[in-house]
Design a protein around this motif. Structure first.
Motif, PDB file in Angstrom:
ATOM      1  N   ILE A  49     -22.848  22.761  -5.466  1.00  0.00           N
ATOM      2  CA  ILE A  49     -24.060  21.654  -6.016  1.00  0.00           C
ATOM      3  C   ILE A  49     -23.784  20.300  -6.507  1.00  0.00           C
ATOM      4  CG2 ILE A  49     -26.586  21.402  -5.731  1.00  0.00           C
ATOM      5  CD1 ILE A  49     -26.976  23.569  -4.346  1.00  0.00           C
ATOM      6  N   THR A  50     -23.724  21.698  -7.285  1.00  0.00           N
ATOM      7  CA  THR A  50     -23.134  20.648  -9.229  1.00  0.00           C
ATOM      8  C   THR A  50     -21.958  19.427  -8.680  1.00  0.00           C
ATOM      9  OG1 THR A  50     -23.923  22.170 -10.371  1.00  0.00           O
ATOM     10  CG2 THR A  50     -23.167  20.724 -11.383  1.00  0.00           C
ATOM     11  N   ASP A  51     -21.010  20.304  -8.468  1.00  0.00           N
ATOM     12  CA  ASP A  51     -19.553  19.532  -7.909  1.00  0.00           C
ATOM     13  C   ASP A  51     -20.101  18.111  -7.262  1.00  0.00           C
ATOM     14  OD1 ASP A  51     -17.413  19.814  -9.748  1.00  0.00           O
ATOM     15  OD2 ASP A  51     -16.785  21.850  -8.273  1.00  0.00           O
ATOM     16  N   ALA A  52     -21.021  18.397  -6.081  1.00  0.00           N
ATOM     17  CA  ALA A  52     -20.860  17.257  -5.326  1.00  0.00           C
ATOM     18  C   ALA A  52     -21.499  16.090  -5.695  1.00  0.00           C
ATOM     19  CB  ALA A  52     -21.984  18.201  -3.560  1.00  0.00           C
ATOM     20  N   ILE A  53     -22.596  16.353  -6.680  1.00  0.00           N
ATOM     21  CA  ILE A  53     -23.731  15.504  -7.280  1.00  0.00           C
ATOM     22  C   ILE A  53     -22.414  14.265  -8.027  1.00  0.00           C
ATOM     23  CG2 ILE A  53     -25.273  14.976  -9.086  1.00  0.00           C
ATOM     24  CD1 ILE A  53     -26.157  17.528  -7.386  1.00  0.00           C
TER      25      ILE A  53
END
Length: 166
Positions: A49-53
């Motif tokens: 999720i952090t990477d996606a954001i």
């Protein structure tokens, strides 16, 4: 008429499964005989999720922000990484519209945890729970996930900001 801007980000992460480590997914402790191995708490879902954001906002990836070669991140709760990514996008005028994510795990069965994980993610992302979807898939006994060697997570995030911001 000003039109809002949208960006989509895709995140993926994989960690090895090992005995003797806790299993943390989406910030929640999950009952399991195997946990995820990593420099931080190895929360494969929060990492994706952090990477996606970060990706949606054009801000690189989690490894650039929090390298696993840096001892200051050893054992870190992955919420720290997610919170930093959220703060970075908000500073640039972005807001999270929604999250769709999938955890790939042969065991434990994650169906009983999906709603609790989604609720926790909604709190962390500061969005309503109906904007968060959590799916769980097995490896069908195939590949590293199916052989209980690893767990994977994928995440897709949609960001928006008003045309007046940029």
């Amino acid at each position: 008429m000003s039109v809002p801007e949208y960006r989509v980000g895709l995140g993926h992460d994989r960690h090895r499964l090992v005995a003797g480590r806790p299993l943390v997914l989406g910030g929640l402790a999950i009952d399991s005989e195997l946990g995820l191995d990593g420099h931080s708490d190895a929360d494969v879902l929060l990492h994706a999720i952090t990477d996606a954001i970060l990706g949606a906002a054009g801000l690189g990836d989690i490894g650039e922000w929090f390298p696993n070669s840096d001892p200051q991140w050893a054992g870190t709760d992955s919420r720290v990484f997610l919170n930093a990514a959220i703060a970075a996008i908000k500073q640039r005028g972005w807001e999270i519209v929604n999250l769709d994510c999938t955890v790939h795990a042969e065991r434990p069965k994650l169906s009983p945890y999906k709603k609790a994980i989604a609720a926790e993610l909604a709190l962390m992302l500061q969005i309503s729970a109906d904007r968060v979807n959590v799916k769980a898939k097995t490896g069908e006994k195939v590949g590293p996930v199916g052989r209980l060697e690893a767990m994977d997570a994928d995440a897709v995030v949609l960001l928006t900001r008003s045309a007046a911001v940029h």
